[in-house]
Design an enzyme around this catalytic site. Sequence first.
Site, PDB file in Angstrom:
ATOM      1  N   GLU A   1     -16.505   5.946   3.367  1.00  0.00           N
ATOM      2  CA  GLU A   1     -15.807   5.615   4.570  1.00  0.00           C
ATOM      3  C   GLU A   1     -16.159   6.556   5.655  1.00  0.00           C
ATOM      4  O   GLU A   1     -16.409   7.715   5.522  1.00  0.00           O
ATOM      5  CB  GLU A   1     -14.501   4.963   4.490  1.00  0.00           C
ATOM      6  CG  GLU A   1     -13.653   6.133   3.953  1.00  0.00           C
ATOM      7  CD  GLU A   1     -12.199   5.276   3.980  1.00  0.00           C
ATOM      8  OE1 GLU A   1     -11.767   4.677   4.628  1.00  0.00           O
ATOM      9  OE2 GLU A   1     -11.498   5.733   2.659  1.00  0.00           O
TER      10      GLU A   1
ATOM     11  N   ARG B   1       0.991  -1.262   0.040  1.00  0.00           N
ATOM     12  CA  ARG B   1       0.111  -0.003  -0.005  1.00  0.00           C
ATOM     13  C   ARG B   1       0.849   1.354  -0.044  1.00  0.00           C
ATOM     14  O   ARG B   1       0.468   2.192  -0.504  1.00  0.00           O
ATOM     15  CB  ARG B   1      -0.679   0.021   1.165  1.00  0.00           C
ATOM     16  CG  ARG B   1      -2.033   0.986   1.066  1.00  0.00           C
ATOM     17  CD  ARG B   1      -3.230   0.508   2.124  1.00  0.00           C
ATOM     18  NE  ARG B   1      -2.680   0.861   3.549  1.00  0.00           N
ATOM     19  CZ  ARG B   1      -3.386   0.299   4.539  1.00  0.00           C
ATOM     20  NH1 ARG B   1      -4.606   0.031   4.548  1.00  0.00           N
ATOM     21  NH2 ARG B   1      -2.849   0.494   5.635  1.00  0.00           N
TER      22      ARG B   1
ATOM     23  N   LYS C   1      -3.008   6.247   1.263  1.00  0.00           N
ATOM     24  CA  LYS C   1      -2.678   6.526   2.607  1.00  0.00           C
ATOM     25  C   LYS C   1      -1.679   7.910   2.660  1.00  0.00           C
ATOM     26  O   LYS C   1      -0.574   7.664   2.854  1.00  0.00           O
ATOM     27  CB  LYS C   1      -2.313   5.546   3.367  1.00  0.00           C
ATOM     28  CG  LYS C   1      -2.688   5.551   4.793  1.00  0.00           C
ATOM     29  CD  LYS C   1      -2.681   4.199   5.560  1.00  0.00           C
ATOM     30  CE  LYS C   1      -3.063   4.409   7.056  1.00  0.00           C
ATOM     31  NZ  LYS C   1      -4.495   4.461   7.149  1.00  0.00           N
TER      32      LYS C   1
HETATM   33  C1  LIG Z   1      -5.766   3.461   7.313  1.00  0.00           C
HETATM   34  C2  LIG Z   1      -7.042   3.752   7.032  1.00  0.00           C
HETATM   35  C3  LIG Z   1      -7.974   2.764   7.078  1.00  0.00           C
HETATM   36  C4  LIG Z   1      -7.953   1.571   7.722  1.00  0.00           C
HETATM   37  O1  LIG Z   1      -6.867   0.744   7.181  1.00  0.00           O
HETATM   38  P1  LIG Z   1      -6.017  -0.441   7.754  1.00  0.00           P
HETATM   39  O2  LIG Z   1      -5.149  -0.909   6.898  1.00  0.00           O
HETATM   40  O3  LIG Z   1      -7.472  -1.555   8.034  1.00  0.00           O
HETATM   41  O4  LIG Z   1      -5.499  -0.001   9.278  1.00  0.00           O
HETATM   42  C5  LIG Z   1      -9.387   3.465   6.692  1.00  0.00           C
HETATM   43  N1  LIG Z   1      -9.594   4.423   6.071  1.00  0.00           N
HETATM   44  C6  LIG Z   1      -8.521   5.481   5.975  1.00  0.00           C
HETATM   45  C7  LIG Z   1      -8.979   6.721   5.184  1.00  0.00           C
HETATM   46  C8  LIG Z   1      -7.194   5.200   6.456  1.00  0.00           C
HETATM   47  O5  LIG Z   1      -6.396   5.979   6.211  1.00  0.00           O
END
Ligand SMILES: *Cc1c(COP(=O)(O)O)cnc(C)c1O
Length: 341
Positions: free
Chosen positions: A220, A82, A184
């Site tokens: 989300e 990622r 991210k």
């Molecule tokens: C990090 C993150 C998540 C959760 O991801 P995980 O890999 O399960 O920790 C969900 N949404 C956003 C916007 C994120 O930055």
Amino acid sequence: MDKKNIDWANLGFSYIETDKRYVANFKNGEWEEGALIDDPNITMSECAGVLQYAQTIFEGLKAYITKDGKIVTFRPDLNAQRLEDSAKRLEMPVFPKERFVKAVEETIRANAAYVPPYGSGATLYVRPYMFGINPVIGVKPADEYQFRVFTTPVGPYFKGGAKPLTLCVSDFDRAAPRGTGGIKAGLNYAMSLHAIITAHKNGFDENMYLDSETRTKVEETGGANFIFITKDNTVVTPSSDTILPSITRRSLVYVAEHYLGLKVEERTVYLDEIKDFAECGICGTAAVISPVGKVVDHENEICFPSGMEKMGPVTQKLYDTLTGIQMGHIEAPKGWIKVVE
Ligand SMILES: *Cc1c(COP(=O)(O)O)cnc(C)c1O
């Protein structure tokens, strides 16, 4: 290994400096050999790319101790992938995946005294990140980057049980169509701060963001993906390019199908259908799953049948199975648990 003298049960989620951090620099078109260092501070140009144009990306994972006393991490290879995807989208160099996993392991090992004891509910949070560090004034990608990993011990996410959250449908948007919602990057969080402060002021725990193109689809929250459970126990999770691909959500989907024999639908989820779901939760590394009891869409309140007292039964099963896998009570799929020490 002597543990540090920390009140593990009462740790919150805030930065506590640990002994070592990993640093590797990208210069002259290549990654230099990295190292563990002592200094938690970074010195950089006042004009560093990250400070001017926010060229920064990150990851988050946990190290913890399993039933048999080993320090492990959960699927770090997916964090490595990622970070690579995030880097490409922001025109940053890729930090090689094997080196990412090695750097994470080395940093955890060097801070093993801060990994909370088994059963405490606390974990050592691991934060890998990368940013443009050389001076950049004309808008362009930096030429030099720094990749770092630090750790910080964090407390149990739910002290005294997981209370269902109340969410509000945000009037702000999180991610543009064809934008950066799927990576991210710090920039996605900078612009979410006003929205979350506004939600808190209005008495809500979190925002439910909709797709910004039509504002009819569930995306989300600021930092966690949604899972819904239908009245006939199908797991439904929104799919969209502008949702950050949560590793927890992808793991829960696998657990639902392969451990619990549940049907899973990864598809568009419309706001106007969520009233028909039996359960709702948000998932991410920090809490695994937080139950959602209520979603407030302006004058319209959607209350899930699972209520405001506890997790819904299917959500609870998903939570127990995934945390059981993580903690070593339930056999994990191959490659999910990476032993560090
Ligand atoms: C990090 C993150 C998540 C959760 O991801 P995980 O890999 O399960 O920790 C969900 N949404 C956003 C916007 C994120 O930055």
